[in-house]
Design a protein around this motif. Structure first.
Motif, short mmCIF file in Angstrom:
data_model
loop_
_atom_site.label_atom_id
_atom_site.label_comp_id
_atom_site.label_asym_id
_atom_site.label_seq_id
_atom_site.Cartn_x
_atom_site.Cartn_y
_atom_site.Cartn_z
N PRO A 51 0.81 -1.22 0.00
CA PRO A 51 0.00 0.00 0.00
C PRO A 51 0.84 1.27 0.00
N ALA A 52 2.05 1.16 0.51
CA ALA A 52 2.90 2.36 0.57
C ALA A 52 3.91 2.38 -0.56
N SER A 53 3.52 1.94 -1.73
CA SER A 53 4.46 1.82 -2.85
C SER A 53 5.02 3.16 -3.28
N SER A 54 4.31 4.24 -2.97
CA SER A 54 4.82 5.55 -3.36
C SER A 54 6.03 5.96 -2.53
N LEU A 55 6.22 5.30 -1.38
CA LEU A 55 7.38 5.57 -0.53
C LEU A 55 8.36 4.43 -0.70
N ALA A 56 9.21 4.55 -1.68
CA ALA A 56 10.05 3.43 -2.07
C ALA A 56 10.93 2.93 -0.95
N ALA A 57 11.39 3.82 -0.09
CA ALA A 57 12.30 3.40 0.96
C ALA A 57 11.60 3.16 2.28
N ALA A 58 10.27 3.28 2.32
CA ALA A 58 9.54 3.15 3.58
C ALA A 58 9.49 1.69 4.02
N THR A 59 9.41 1.51 5.34
CA THR A 59 9.26 0.16 5.87
C THR A 59 7.88 0.01 6.48
N SER A 60 7.48 -1.22 6.70
CA SER A 60 6.16 -1.52 7.23
C SER A 60 6.21 -1.64 8.74
N ASP A 61 5.11 -2.09 9.33
CA ASP A 61 5.04 -2.32 10.78
C ASP A 61 5.36 -3.78 11.11
N LEU A 62 6.03 -4.46 10.20
CA LEU A 62 6.31 -5.89 10.36
C LEU A 62 7.75 -6.11 10.85
N VAL A 63 7.92 -7.00 11.82
CA VAL A 63 9.24 -7.42 12.27
C VAL A 63 9.30 -8.94 12.18
N GLU A 114 15.70 -20.30 5.34
CA GLU A 114 16.18 -19.06 5.94
C GLU A 114 16.24 -17.95 4.89
N LEU A 115 16.81 -18.25 3.74
CA LEU A 115 16.89 -17.28 2.66
C LEU A 115 15.51 -16.93 2.11
N THR A 116 14.64 -17.93 2.02
CA THR A 116 13.29 -17.69 1.52
C THR A 116 12.54 -16.72 2.42
N TYR A 117 12.63 -16.93 3.73
CA TYR A 117 11.95 -16.03 4.66
C TYR A 117 12.51 -14.61 4.56
N LEU A 118 13.82 -14.49 4.39
CA LEU A 118 14.40 -13.16 4.25
C LEU A 118 13.87 -12.46 2.99
N THR A 119 13.70 -13.24 1.92
CA THR A 119 13.15 -12.68 0.70
C THR A 119 11.71 -12.21 0.91
N LEU A 120 10.92 -13.04 1.59
CA LEU A 120 9.53 -12.67 1.86
C LEU A 120 9.46 -11.42 2.75
N LEU A 121 10.34 -11.33 3.73
CA LEU A 121 10.35 -10.16 4.60
C LEU A 121 10.81 -8.91 3.84
N GLN A 122 11.70 -9.11 2.88
CA GLN A 122 12.13 -7.99 2.03
C GLN A 122 10.95 -7.49 1.21
N ARG A 123 10.18 -8.40 0.67
CA ARG A 123 9.03 -8.00 -0.14
C ARG A 123 8.00 -7.24 0.69
N GLN A 124 7.91 -7.58 1.95
CA GLN A 124 6.95 -6.91 2.84
C GLN A 124 7.54 -5.64 3.47
N ARG A 125 8.77 -5.30 3.08
CA ARG A 125 9.45 -4.11 3.59
C ARG A 125 9.48 -4.11 5.12
N ALA A 126 9.93 -5.22 5.68
CA ALA A 126 9.96 -5.37 7.14
C ALA A 126 10.78 -4.25 7.78
N ALA A 127 10.28 -3.76 8.90
CA ALA A 127 11.00 -2.73 9.63
C ALA A 127 12.27 -3.28 10.24
N ALA A 128 12.23 -4.53 10.66
CA ALA A 128 13.40 -5.15 11.28
C ALA A 128 13.34 -6.65 11.08
N VAL A 129 14.51 -7.27 11.13
CA VAL A 129 14.63 -8.73 11.08
C VAL A 129 15.60 -9.16 12.17
#
Length: 354
Positions: A51-63, A114-129
């Motif tokens: 939803p926040a695609s207009s903010l390319a560098a923004a992160t989500s509320d997901l950790v 482990e790598l797959t989850y990191l990719t999924l978290l990247q797609r979701q623009r996770a705030a932290a991992v």
């Protein structure tokens, strides 16, 4: 240059609509087509716009919190403590504020997952991992991890290791909280040596895991300084970090060397299996064979007899990792902190019988 959905479609030789269906999971797609799309996504490192695609560098509320096995108290304690720090003020008001949504990702010890989850978290623009527990000592996997974590960090994701040593040649990790597994292993074996044990068997964890290597190195350092080096391989059996491994490995150790008077287990769960094997053979703990573990998990004090072990401050480490991930605490100097291990001497170890 930003990779678009159209770029993925061209690489996979499908329509953009098909790519969207695969990524959103809202329409059946042939397995071969789905695989082709996902391969193109990975090759191009495409990040799904939210939803926040207009903010390319923004992160989500997901950790994201990555664990090897959530059923293992070692990981469950750290993950639970982490979640207490990222879940908001905890005042019971229900008001939205600085809280984040914690997602626990169970890798099962698989480097691919482990790598797959990191990719999924990247797609979701996770705030932290937050990655917990030991790492796989594979150059190929370490290189893949470095590349993936660098992309996460570049996108604004805060990356914290908890109970994991720093990754070689990588500056993407904001903080690494590493347990003193080597020192703990050394002190545990020194305790057994001080009691008079000389034939000490070791039930190690899986090969190529940092935790396995460091704890075993500590044990062997103590044996070497006592002048007892030379028979390490014969007195060491590797296996998973579970009770069954402890049971089967102990039977194997005592078959190889019936004169063993003490067994050090890779962790407390393995130690429970080791104790069961000792009793199965009609021997007593600690009168005939001493047994020791590692981690000081909650059940260790209630074992019969109570388990001598090495205490790692799992809850404290997990909570600190959560604070670091949320920006509530300043990272340690150099980004790395070594967390001390404490020897807990209990009833499962005693001097060997004369």
């Amino acid at each position: 240059m930003t990779v678009t959905l159209a770029d993925v479609a061209a690489r996979a030789r499908v329509s953009p609509a098909t790519v969207s269906r695969v990524l959103n999971g809202n329409y059946p797609v042939a397995a071969s087509t789905r695989e082709r799309v996902l391969r193109a996504v990975d090759e191009l490192d495409y990040v799904l716009n939210g939803p926040a695609s207009s903010l390319a560098a923004a992160t989500s509320d997901l950790v994201g919190i990555l664990v090897n096995d959530i059923a293992d108290p070692f990981f469950g304690i750290m993950a639970g403590a982490t979640q207490t720090e990222i879940g908001g003020p905890g005042d019971g008001s229900g008001r939205a504020g600085g809280e984040k949504l914690a997602v626990v990702c169970n890798t099962g010890g698989s480097p691919e997952r482990e790598l797959t989850y990191l990719t999924l978290l990247q797609r979701q623009r996770a705030a932290a991992v937050i990655l917990t527990g030991g790492a796989l000592e594979s150059p190929a996997h370490q290189a893949a991890m470095s590349a993936k974590l660098a992309k996460l960090a570049d996108a604004g994701t805060r990356i914290v290791f908890c109970g994991r040593p720093p990754l070689p040649d990588s500056d993407a990790v904001m903080a690494a909280l590493a347990f003193d597994n080597r020192g703990g292993g050394r002190r545990l074996t020194e305790h057994l040596l001080s009691l008079g044990h000389r034939r000490i068997g070791y039930v190690a964890g899986p090969l190529e895991r940092t935790t396995t290597r460091h704890r075993l190195e500590g044990h062997r350092d103590a044996m070497r300084e006592a002048g007892l080096a030379g028979d390490e391989d014969r007195l060491t059996v590797h296996g998973p970090y579970d009770r069954r491994s402890g049971y089967e490995a102990t039977l194997e150790l005592l078959r190889r060397e019936p004169e063993v008077t003490a067994i050090v287990a890779a962790n407390d769960t393995v130690a429970l299996g080791a104790g069961a094997a000792v009793r199965h053979l009609g021997r007593r703990i600690p009168e005939d064979i001493s047994v020791a573990g590692f981690d000081d998990l909650p059940f260790s004090v209630d074992a019969a007899p109570a388990l001598t072990t090495v205490r790692l401050p799992l809850f404290e480490a997990g909570a600190r990792a959560g604070r670091l991930a949320m920006g509530k605490e300043t990272p340690p100097p150099g980004g790395v902190a070594t967390i001390a291990a404490e020897l807990m001497v209990r009833g499962s170890t005693a001097p060997p019988r004369a």
